[in-house]
Design a protein around this motif. Structure first.
Motif, PDB file in Angstrom:
ATOM      1  N   UNK A  65       0.744  -1.174   0.015  1.00 23.06           N
ATOM      2  CA  UNK A  65       0.136   0.094   0.046  1.00 23.06           C
ATOM      3  C   UNK A  65       0.918   1.234  -0.181  1.00 23.06           C
ATOM      4  N   UNK A  66       2.006   1.104   0.689  1.00 16.78           N
ATOM      5  CA  UNK A  66       3.054   2.237   0.944  1.00 16.78           C
ATOM      6  C   UNK A  66       4.175   1.643   0.630  1.00 16.78           C
ATOM      7  N   UNK A  67       5.078   2.067  -0.147  1.00 19.16           N
ATOM      8  CA  UNK A  67       6.242   1.267  -0.557  1.00 19.16           C
ATOM      9  C   UNK A  67       7.624   2.147   0.239  1.00 19.16           C
ATOM     10  N   UNK A  68       8.410   1.669   0.825  1.00 20.32           N
ATOM     11  CA  UNK A  68       9.719   2.116   1.541  1.00 20.32           C
ATOM     12  C   UNK A  68      10.768   2.125   0.483  1.00 20.32           C
ATOM     13  N   UNK A  69      10.867   0.866  -0.145  1.00 17.40           N
ATOM     14  CA  UNK A  69      12.254   0.895  -1.032  1.00 17.40           C
ATOM     15  C   UNK A  69      11.952  -0.295  -2.006  1.00 17.40           C
ATOM     16  N   UNK A  70      11.985   0.032  -3.284  1.00 21.82           N
ATOM     17  CA  UNK A  70      11.965  -0.938  -4.485  1.00 21.82           C
ATOM     18  C   UNK A  70      13.118  -1.145  -4.872  1.00 21.82           C
ATOM     19  N   UNK A  71      14.377  -0.379  -4.735  1.00 22.73           N
ATOM     20  CA  UNK A  71      15.806  -0.530  -5.281  1.00 22.73           C
ATOM     21  C   UNK A  71      16.351  -1.519  -4.519  1.00 22.73           C
ATOM     22  N   UNK A  72      16.225  -1.557  -3.343  1.00 20.77           N
ATOM     23  CA  UNK A  72      17.129  -2.403  -2.430  1.00 20.77           C
ATOM     24  C   UNK A  72      16.367  -3.752  -2.072  1.00 20.77           C
ATOM     25  N   UNK A  73      15.251  -3.885  -2.192  1.00 16.11           N
ATOM     26  CA  UNK A  73      14.401  -5.055  -1.835  1.00 16.11           C
ATOM     27  C   UNK A  73      13.647  -5.082  -0.611  1.00 16.11           C
ATOM     28  N   UNK A  74      13.493  -4.031   0.046  1.00 13.39           N
ATOM     29  CA  UNK A  74      12.914  -3.907   1.338  1.00 13.39           C
ATOM     30  C   UNK A  74      11.260  -4.200   1.311  1.00 13.39           C
ATOM     31  N   UNK A  75      10.632  -3.666   0.259  1.00 19.80           N
ATOM     32  CA  UNK A  75       9.362  -4.092   0.005  1.00 19.80           C
ATOM     33  C   UNK A  75       9.060  -5.561  -0.142  1.00 19.80           C
ATOM     34  N   UNK A  76       9.850  -6.137  -1.078  1.00 18.33           N
ATOM     35  CA  UNK A  76       9.727  -7.454  -1.208  1.00 18.33           C
ATOM     36  C   UNK A  76      10.074  -8.291  -0.098  1.00 18.33           C
ATOM     37  N   UNK A  77      10.870  -7.846   0.723  1.00 20.00           N
ATOM     38  CA  UNK A  77      11.345  -8.731   2.128  1.00 20.00           C
ATOM     39  C   UNK A  77      10.105  -8.457   2.808  1.00 20.00           C
ATOM     40  N   UNK A  78       9.575  -7.537   2.902  1.00 18.11           N
ATOM     41  CA  UNK A  78       8.503  -7.325   3.818  1.00 18.11           C
ATOM     42  C   UNK A  78       7.275  -8.310   3.207  1.00 18.11           C
ATOM     43  N   UNK A  79       6.883  -8.218   2.134  1.00 12.01           N
ATOM     44  CA  UNK A  79       5.831  -9.317   1.713  1.00 12.01           C
ATOM     45  C   UNK A  79       6.220 -10.640   1.595  1.00 12.01           C
ATOM     46  N   UNK A  80       7.418 -10.965   1.584  1.00 14.61           N
ATOM     47  CA  UNK A  80       8.020 -12.359   1.789  1.00 14.61           C
ATOM     48  C   UNK A  80       7.915 -12.749   3.169  1.00 14.61           C
ATOM     49  N   UNK A  81       8.231 -12.199   4.180  1.00 15.43           N
ATOM     50  CA  UNK A  81       8.064 -12.353   5.536  1.00 15.43           C
ATOM     51  C   UNK A  81       6.489 -12.574   5.923  1.00 15.43           C
ATOM     52  N   UNK A  82       5.678 -11.510   5.404  1.00 15.95           N
ATOM     53  CA  UNK A  82       4.206 -11.660   5.767  1.00 15.95           C
ATOM     54  C   UNK A  82       3.648 -12.782   5.309  1.00 15.95           C
ATOM     55  N   UNK A  83       3.893 -13.179   4.172  1.00 15.51           N
ATOM     56  CA  UNK A  83       3.362 -14.678   3.553  1.00 15.51           C
ATOM     57  C   UNK A  83       3.481 -15.559   4.392  1.00 15.51           C
ATOM     58  N   UNK A  84       4.455 -15.668   5.279  1.00 17.12           N
ATOM     59  CA  UNK A  84       4.935 -16.566   5.981  1.00 17.12           C
ATOM     60  C   UNK A  84       4.109 -16.662   7.502  1.00 17.12           C
ATOM     61  N   UNK A  85       3.573 -15.619   7.764  1.00 22.70           N
ATOM     62  CA  UNK A  85       2.738 -15.480   9.045  1.00 22.70           C
ATOM     63  C   UNK A  85       1.510 -16.337   9.232  1.00 22.70           C
ATOM     64  N   UNK A  86       1.086 -16.668  10.167  1.00 25.32           N
ATOM     65  CA  UNK A  86       0.020 -17.568  10.221  1.00 25.32           C
ATOM     66  C   UNK A  86      -0.953 -16.893  11.421  1.00 25.32           C
ATOM     67  N   UNK A  87      -2.178 -17.030  11.303  1.00 26.07           N
ATOM     68  CA  UNK A  87      -3.493 -16.457  11.858  1.00 26.07           C
ATOM     69  C   UNK A  87      -4.272 -17.415  12.520  1.00 26.07           C
ATOM     70  N   UNK A  88      -5.076 -16.843  13.506  1.00 35.23           N
ATOM     71  CA  UNK A  88      -6.308 -17.477  13.769  1.00 35.23           C
ATOM     72  C   UNK A  88      -7.233 -16.686  12.738  1.00 35.23           C
ATOM     73  N   UNK A  89      -8.141 -17.417  11.930  1.00 31.96           N
ATOM     74  CA  UNK A  89      -8.833 -16.614  11.179  1.00 31.96           C
ATOM     75  C   UNK A  89     -10.114 -15.807  11.509  1.00 31.96           C
ATOM     76  N   UNK A  90     -10.328 -14.896  10.802  1.00 28.95           N
ATOM     77  CA  UNK A  90     -11.508 -13.991  11.175  1.00 28.95           C
ATOM     78  C   UNK A  90     -12.771 -14.955  10.942  1.00 28.95           C
ATOM     79  N   UNK A  91     -13.863 -14.430  11.722  1.00 27.07           N
ATOM     80  CA  UNK A  91     -14.995 -15.312  11.849  1.00 27.07           C
ATOM     81  C   UNK A  91     -16.148 -14.042  11.630  1.00 27.07           C
ATOM     82  N   UNK A  92     -17.026 -14.937  10.889  1.00 20.90           N
ATOM     83  CA  UNK A  92     -18.506 -14.368  10.450  1.00 20.90           C
ATOM     84  C   UNK A  92     -19.567 -15.362  10.818  1.00 20.90           C
TER      85      UNK A  92
END
Length: 147
Positions: free
Chosen positions: A99-126
């Motif tokens: 949504x808001x980029x910090x850095x495309x040149x050195x790969x920090x945006x990509x590292x943030x996406x990579x880390x978040x994709x490994x997170x796990x959650x208790x899912x939302x409920x409806x």
């Protein structure tokens, strides 16, 4: 307290690798940001809910710490990457967008996406069942010692 029209926001911090460094997310007000980089894709995807109005926000159960790239450390890039992610009904992370980029040149945006994709959650409920829900996460990159 979250107002039903707001998204759940989580914060994570990145620091240079150290054995004592630990990160824990905290609920915050949603992160304001810019439009997605690929506006032709609908967001959130069809069938994905936002917290509020009878939909509970997912809760982090496993967090993977984001890492600095060596080039970003040398360049002393610091700041935050704001992300939105779909937490699936099984608690895993699906689609992620910057949504808001910090850095495309050195790969920090990509590292943030990579880390978040490994997170796990208790899912939302409806209505008593697990559903996919959008969450906001900000990964913060800071050089120096953690306090």
């Amino acid at each position: 307290m979250l107002i039903p029209v707001l998204l759940a926001a989580l914060t994570a911090h990145a620091v240079p690798p150290s054995p004592a460094a630990a990160v824990s997310p905290a609920l915050q007000a949603p992160v304001s940001g810019t439009a997605p980089e690929k506006p032709e894709q609908p967001w959130p995807p069809a069938g994905v809910f936002r917290p509020g109005g009878g939909v509970s926000a997912p809760k982090v159960t496993k967090e993977v710490r984001v890492n600095y790239t060596p080039d970003a450390m040398r360049a002393k890039v610091q700041g935050g990457v704001a992300l939105e992610a779909v937490v699936r009904a099984d608690g895993t992370v699906g689609e992620v967008r910057v949504v808001r980029s910090l850095d495309k040149r050195y790969g920090l945006d990509d590292e943030a996406v990579k880390a978040l994709k490994q997170w796990q959650f208790t899912p939302g409920q409806k209505d008593g069942g697990a559903v996919p829900v959008v969450v906001q996460v900000e990964m913060t990159f800071t050089i120096g010692k953690r306090r």
